[in-house]
Design an enzyme around this catalytic site. Sequence first.
Site, PDB file in Angstrom:
ATOM      1  N   HIS A 134       8.975  10.846   3.166  1.00 29.06           N
ATOM      2  CA  HIS A 134       7.474  10.391   3.549  1.00 29.06           C
ATOM      3  C   HIS A 134       7.125  10.148   4.773  1.00 29.06           C
ATOM      4  O   HIS A 134       7.097   9.340   5.546  1.00 29.06           O
ATOM      5  CB  HIS A 134       7.362   9.351   2.305  1.00 29.06           C
ATOM      6  CG  HIS A 134       5.822   8.977   2.282  1.00 29.06           C
ATOM      7  ND1 HIS A 134       5.309   8.056   1.223  1.00 29.06           N
ATOM      8  CD2 HIS A 134       4.601   9.228   3.049  1.00 29.06           C
ATOM      9  CE1 HIS A 134       4.057   7.964   1.382  1.00 29.06           C
ATOM     10  NE2 HIS A 134       3.592   8.489   2.507  1.00 29.06           N
TER      11      HIS A 134
ATOM     12  N   GLU B 155       6.303  13.882   0.665  1.00 32.67           N
ATOM     13  CA  GLU B 155       5.422  12.827   0.165  1.00 32.67           C
ATOM     14  C   GLU B 155       4.396  12.537   1.362  1.00 32.67           C
ATOM     15  O   GLU B 155       4.838  12.867   2.258  1.00 32.67           O
ATOM     16  CB  GLU B 155       5.921  11.736  -0.516  1.00 32.67           C
ATOM     17  CG  GLU B 155       6.566  11.636  -1.649  1.00 32.67           C
ATOM     18  CD  GLU B 155       7.274  10.027  -1.842  1.00 32.67           C
ATOM     19  OE1 GLU B 155       7.759  10.075  -3.076  1.00 32.67           O
ATOM     20  OE2 GLU B 155       7.099   9.101  -1.179  1.00 32.67           O
TER      21      GLU B 155
ATOM     22  N   HIS C 136       8.837   4.335  -7.136  1.00 33.05           N
ATOM     23  CA  HIS C 136       8.500   2.809  -6.448  1.00 33.05           C
ATOM     24  C   HIS C 136       9.175   1.693  -7.037  1.00 33.05           C
ATOM     25  O   HIS C 136       8.942   1.489  -8.248  1.00 33.05           O
ATOM     26  CB  HIS C 136       7.053   2.820  -6.353  1.00 33.05           C
ATOM     27  CG  HIS C 136       6.667   1.964  -5.069  1.00 33.05           C
ATOM     28  ND1 HIS C 136       6.899   0.866  -4.764  1.00 33.05           N
ATOM     29  CD2 HIS C 136       6.599   2.453  -3.616  1.00 33.05           C
ATOM     30  CE1 HIS C 136       6.618   0.234  -3.665  1.00 33.05           C
ATOM     31  NE2 HIS C 136       6.232   1.302  -2.974  1.00 33.05           N
TER      32      HIS C 136
END
Length: 249
Positions: A43, A72, A200
């Site tokens: 990410h 991401e 997450h």
Amino acid sequence: MTLLSINVNKVAVLRNSRGGHEPSVLAAADAALAAGGGGITVHPRPDQRHIRPDDVLALAERVRGRGEFNIEGNPFAPARGAYPGLLSLVRDARPQQVTLVPDGDGQLTSDHGFDLVRDGPRLRPIIADLRALGTRVSLFMDAGSPDIARAAEIGADRIELYTGPYAEAQAQGEASAALALCARSAIEAQAAGLGVNAGHDLSQANLGLFLRKVPGVLEVSIGHALIGEALHAGLAATVRAYLEIIAQD
């Protein structure tokens, strides 16, 4: 079986805290894939607090042919300094999947999904551009969002359910409502023709229950808990432990 994608951001956090090249995100990716992991997630952010653009390109080469590469990022974040913007990174790295996330510099971590009534018109052409590059597009969405089906309407291939609230509820022994919400959202997404990912705060403590109760999860992206657990057990052993949990569900 659900694909396990290992997020190596936290390895980059540790490296950046000291400077230099150690611990190596490439070596971490190698170990995770060799242990049976199905892919690697990164990410990159404009502030380069962990994964940097050069890491993204190096990992793309290292992962290619060995597993899925998932990038991401915030599609609305402009280029800044050495960060060239998400579309530019995807154009160069050609990952199998891009997961679009509405995070900003002020967020310590991703903590909410898209509002597609507000953001959908801006996302539609971005999604089209990404898909034209040959990458699958997933949107980070809250469980229970009224916008789930809208993700398909604007061209997304999948959603990634934000599982932070579930993980918090499970830790408090009150997971049933959060699980039911995730399950309903997954069914709604699948009815709209979308694949379902999740991520997450998933961990060894809560992953099995989640996969038993939420149908058809194609992929889980796990980083913070997995890397933390690996500090004690080792990365390869930790990846294998997650794969055993996935295989049971």
